[in-house]
Write a protein that holds these residues in place. Structure first.
Motif, mmCIF file in Angstrom:
data_model
loop_
_atom_site.group_PDB
_atom_site.id
_atom_site.type_symbol
_atom_site.label_atom_id
_atom_site.label_comp_id
_atom_site.label_asym_id
_atom_site.label_seq_id
_atom_site.Cartn_x
_atom_site.Cartn_y
_atom_site.Cartn_z
ATOM 1 N N PRO A 1 10.117 -5.224 -5.469
ATOM 2 C CA PRO A 1 10.190 -4.893 -4.049
ATOM 3 C C PRO A 1 9.179 -5.682 -3.237
ATOM 4 C CG PRO A 1 10.000 -2.921 -5.404
ATOM 5 C CD PRO A 1 9.800 -4.081 -6.295
ATOM 6 N N ARG A 2 9.574 -6.119 -2.075
ATOM 7 C CA ARG A 2 8.690 -6.932 -1.262
ATOM 8 C C ARG A 2 7.530 -6.121 -0.704
ATOM 9 N NH1 ARG A 2 9.676 -6.403 4.253
ATOM 10 N NH2 ARG A 2 11.537 -5.230 4.824
ATOM 11 N N GLN A 3 7.643 -4.770 -0.713
ATOM 12 C CA GLN A 3 6.568 -3.949 -0.183
ATOM 13 C C GLN A 3 5.311 -4.033 -1.043
ATOM 14 O OE1 GLN A 3 9.661 -2.900 -0.684
ATOM 15 N NE2 GLN A 3 10.307 -1.356 0.788
ATOM 16 N N ALA A 4 5.460 -4.370 -2.323
ATOM 17 C CA ALA A 4 4.325 -4.350 -3.223
ATOM 18 C C ALA A 4 3.704 -5.735 -3.333
ATOM 19 C CB ALA A 4 4.774 -3.881 -4.605
ATOM 20 N N GLY B 1 2.038 0.483 11.911
ATOM 21 C CA GLY B 1 2.280 1.915 11.829
ATOM 22 C C GLY B 1 1.629 2.576 10.634
ATOM 23 N N TYR B 2 1.421 1.808 9.566
ATOM 24 C CA TYR B 2 0.759 2.357 8.381
ATOM 25 C C TYR B 2 -0.759 2.433 8.545
ATOM 26 C CZ TYR B 2 4.886 2.485 5.376
ATOM 27 O OH TYR B 2 6.092 2.801 4.809
ATOM 28 N N HIS B 3 -1.289 1.782 9.565
ATOM 29 C CA HIS B 3 -2.741 1.657 9.703
ATOM 30 C C HIS B 3 -3.255 2.202 11.032
ATOM 31 C CE1 HIS B 3 -2.680 -0.849 6.072
ATOM 32 N NE2 HIS B 3 -1.541 -1.313 6.557
ATOM 33 N N SER B 4 -2.434 2.931 11.745
ATOM 34 C CA SER B 4 -2.840 3.484 13.030
ATOM 35 C C SER B 4 -3.791 4.660 12.825
ATOM 36 C CB SER B 4 -1.618 3.948 13.807
ATOM 37 O OG SER B 4 -1.058 5.105 13.203
ATOM 38 N N PRO B 5 -4.595 4.984 13.839
ATOM 39 C CA PRO B 5 -5.458 6.177 13.730
ATOM 40 C C PRO B 5 -4.664 7.446 13.472
ATOM 41 C CG PRO B 5 -6.151 4.785 15.567
ATOM 42 C CD PRO B 5 -4.860 4.205 15.069
ATOM 43 N N ALA B 6 -3.473 7.549 14.056
ATOM 44 C CA ALA B 6 -2.653 8.753 13.847
ATOM 45 C C ALA B 6 -2.228 8.876 12.388
ATOM 46 C CB ALA B 6 -1.430 8.720 14.758
ATOM 47 N N THR B 7 -1.870 7.751 11.761
ATOM 48 C CA THR B 7 -1.474 7.785 10.352
ATOM 49 C C THR B 7 -2.660 8.141 9.468
ATOM 50 O OG1 THR B 7 0.291 6.163 10.718
ATOM 51 C CG2 THR B 7 -0.518 6.421 8.466
ATOM 52 N N THR B 8 -3.815 7.549 9.746
ATOM 53 C CA THR B 8 -5.008 7.878 8.965
ATOM 54 C C THR B 8 -5.356 9.356 9.094
ATOM 55 O OG1 THR B 8 -5.866 5.629 9.232
ATOM 56 C CG2 THR B 8 -7.445 7.347 8.635
ATOM 57 N N TRP C 1 1.793 6.859 -1.684
ATOM 58 C CA TRP C 1 2.382 5.760 -0.909
ATOM 59 C C TRP C 1 1.497 5.359 0.270
ATOM 60 C CZ3 TRP C 1 6.119 2.226 -1.351
ATOM 61 C CH2 TRP C 1 6.545 1.592 -0.194
ATOM 62 N N PHE C 2 1.064 6.336 1.044
ATOM 63 C CA PHE C 2 0.303 6.024 2.253
ATOM 64 C C PHE C 2 -1.114 5.569 1.925
ATOM 65 C CE2 PHE C 2 3.803 8.091 4.347
ATOM 66 C CZ PHE C 2 3.858 7.470 5.587
ATOM 67 N N LEU C 3 -1.738 6.139 0.910
ATOM 68 C CA LEU C 3 -3.056 5.659 0.500
ATOM 69 C C LEU C 3 -2.964 4.238 -0.048
ATOM 70 C CD1 LEU C 3 -4.359 8.922 -1.175
ATOM 71 C CD2 LEU C 3 -5.317 7.857 0.879
ATOM 72 N N TRP C 4 -1.898 3.956 -0.785
ATOM 73 C CA TRP C 4 -1.687 2.580 -1.262
ATOM 74 C C TRP C 4 -1.502 1.636 -0.088
ATOM 75 C CZ3 TRP C 4 3.033 -0.057 -0.509
ATOM 76 C CH2 TRP C 4 3.068 -1.343 -1.046
ATOM 77 N N ALA C 5 -0.697 2.026 0.887
ATOM 78 C CA ALA C 5 -0.451 1.173 2.045
ATOM 79 C C ALA C 5 -1.751 0.868 2.793
ATOM 80 C CB ALA C 5 0.554 1.832 2.993
ATOM 81 N N HIS D 1 -0.217 -2.082 -9.133
ATOM 82 C CA HIS D 1 -1.262 -2.547 -8.218
ATOM 83 C C HIS D 1 -2.427 -1.565 -8.182
ATOM 84 C CE1 HIS D 1 -2.363 -3.777 -3.810
ATOM 85 N NE2 HIS D 1 -3.273 -4.152 -4.667
ATOM 86 N N ILE D 2 -2.125 -0.293 -8.013
ATOM 87 C CA ILE D 2 -3.172 0.727 -7.945
ATOM 88 C C ILE D 2 -3.978 0.750 -9.245
ATOM 89 C CG2 ILE D 2 -3.597 3.210 -7.852
ATOM 90 C CD1 ILE D 2 -1.082 3.416 -6.045
ATOM 91 N N THR D 3 -3.282 0.774 -10.364
ATOM 92 C CA THR D 3 -3.939 0.957 -11.659
ATOM 93 C C THR D 3 -4.821 -0.232 -12.021
ATOM 94 O OG1 THR D 3 -2.053 2.297 -12.389
ATOM 95 C CG2 THR D 3 -3.541 1.463 -14.098
ATOM 96 N N LEU D 4 -4.311 -1.445 -11.840
ATOM 97 C CA LEU D 4 -5.095 -2.627 -12.188
ATOM 98 C C LEU D 4 -6.296 -2.789 -11.276
ATOM 99 C CD1 LEU D 4 -2.398 -5.290 -13.134
ATOM 100 C CD2 LEU D 4 -3.830 -3.897 -14.633
#
Length: 376
Positions: free
Chosen positions: A38-41, A284-291, A320-324, A363-366
């Motif tokens: 997936p291109r998201q990763a 949108g993944y990094h906005s203050p509202a999302t955090t 998902w959101f913490l990874w993003a 990604h998270i684990t490594l």
């Protein structure tokens, strides 16, 4: 003699090839990540183990081919009931639904209804033996809804043909009377009204009628997470609402909820609905509202009883959101608690959930493993 000098570079090159092949570095260089990842990763950070040689079991995680894509977390009682139903025995399903709290009953009811949509012979025996069993009535009604959506398919309207729509509406039209019967047998049970919300979504009920139905739900279970998850779908832009209405609904539910209710997860579910298909570096993944929504759910998860039916689903959203946001140690903490099950957002929206989950997990684990090595 000149011919001998010409052979020296060839011999050196051959020796280098043999050494590099034997120590494995040349073979690793030839390997590449799967082209359909997936291109998201993004690529995992450099580590001793190359990303394309990552083995989950080396880190105490479940191998890709053993990940459960149906459930958000372990539920051995449901697995046993489904196995018994497949062999014609309805009694474990009856006992399971009768002994479940409303949150667990809804999750288990949907799974049992999906099984009945595939083969309802055990359900027909159950209903014939115990016609007034509330569980049997609920499964019968919900199985019509599951069958209708199965006939329609999961694709968007422009990719769904006329026959699929006709079959969908034909079967869905049978659900309201079955849901009314279930409500008559168990008048305090919220599940029939959750089923009716799926009918409202499919048939395009107007907002006023949906609001009246929602009143029936909250009168029976005001903080029912499953009910809010179903209602959020109605209010989102892809179905009968808009981004504004979806966020309004999610915020109202989260703001009024008791600590540990898990209703704050609706904020992240709404954000994901809006950002589907976007890369993890989208603003949108990094906005203050999302955090703020992430942090509020982390607090709520810590206050939540460990047996809450929706706790695994909340953790999957946090992964998902913490990874993003590249808060990878926090993501790893949540990941460890749900690994092996991915029947939840965001993974379940993907056509192949494992192909979305696996690179994120890698990604998270490594990254966390590298941090541990460096700190040591």
């Amino acid at each position: 003699m000149s011919a001998l000098y010409l052979l020296i570079p060839v011999a050196v090159a051959a020796l280098w090839f043999v050494v590099r092949y034997r120590d494995g570095s040349l073979r690793r260089a030839w390997k590449r990540p799967a082209p359909d990842a997936p291109r998201q990763a993004p690529p995992a950070p450099a580590a001793e183990e190359p990303v394309w040689e990552f083995r989950p079991e080396n880190y105490g995680l479940v191998p890709d081919d053993q990940v459960n894509t149906d459930l958000a977390g372990p539920d051995p009682h449901l697995v046993d009931a489904l196995r018994a139903a497949s062999s014609g025995d309805w009694r474990p399903a009856s006992a399971l639904l009768a002994g479940s709290d409303p949150e667990w009953r809804w999750i288990r009811l949907v799974s049992l209804a999906k099984a009945a949509a595939e083969d309802d012979s055990w359900l027909r025996t159950w209903r014939g033996t115990r016609p007034d069993d509330p569980g049997a009535a609920l499964v019968a009604a919900q199985s019509l809804i599951e069958l209708a959506w199965k006939l329609r398919g999961a694709k968007q309207a422009e990719h769904t043909d006329q026959e699929q729509f006709e079959n969908f509406h034909r079967v869905l039209a049978q659900a309201p009377s079955a849901l009314a019967e279930a409500a008559r047998i168990a008048p305090a049970e919220p599940a029939p009204y959750l089923g009716m919300m799926s009918v409202a979504l499919g048939e395009g009920w107007p907002h006023e009628r949906m609001a009246a139905l929602w009143g029936e739900v909250v009168a029976r279970a005001p903080e029912h997470v499953g009910a809010h998850v179903v209602a959020l779908q109605y209010w989102c832009a892809k179905w009968r609402g808009s981004h504004a209405l979806m966020y309004e609904f999610a915020e109202a539910a989260a703001a009024q909820a008791q600590p540990g209710s898990l209703l704050p997860m609706l904020r992240l579910a709404a954000i994901y609905e809006e950002l589907i298909g976007q890369r993890s570096d989208h603003p949108g993944y990094h906005s203050p509202a999302t955090t703020a929504a992430i942090d509020a759910l982390l607090v709520d998860v810590r206050a939540c009883p460990p047996e809450h039916a929706w706790l695994p689903a909340a953790r999957h959203l946090l992964v998902w959101f913490l990874w993003a946001q590249r808060r990878l140690p926090e993501a790893a903490e949540q990941l460890r608690l749900v690994d092996g099950y991915i029947g939840a957002l965001p993974w379940k929206y993907h056509s192949n959930p494992v192909k979305l989950y696996s690179p994120v997990r890698t990604h998270i684990t490594l990254h966390v493993a590298r941090m541990a090595r460096e700190s040591a």
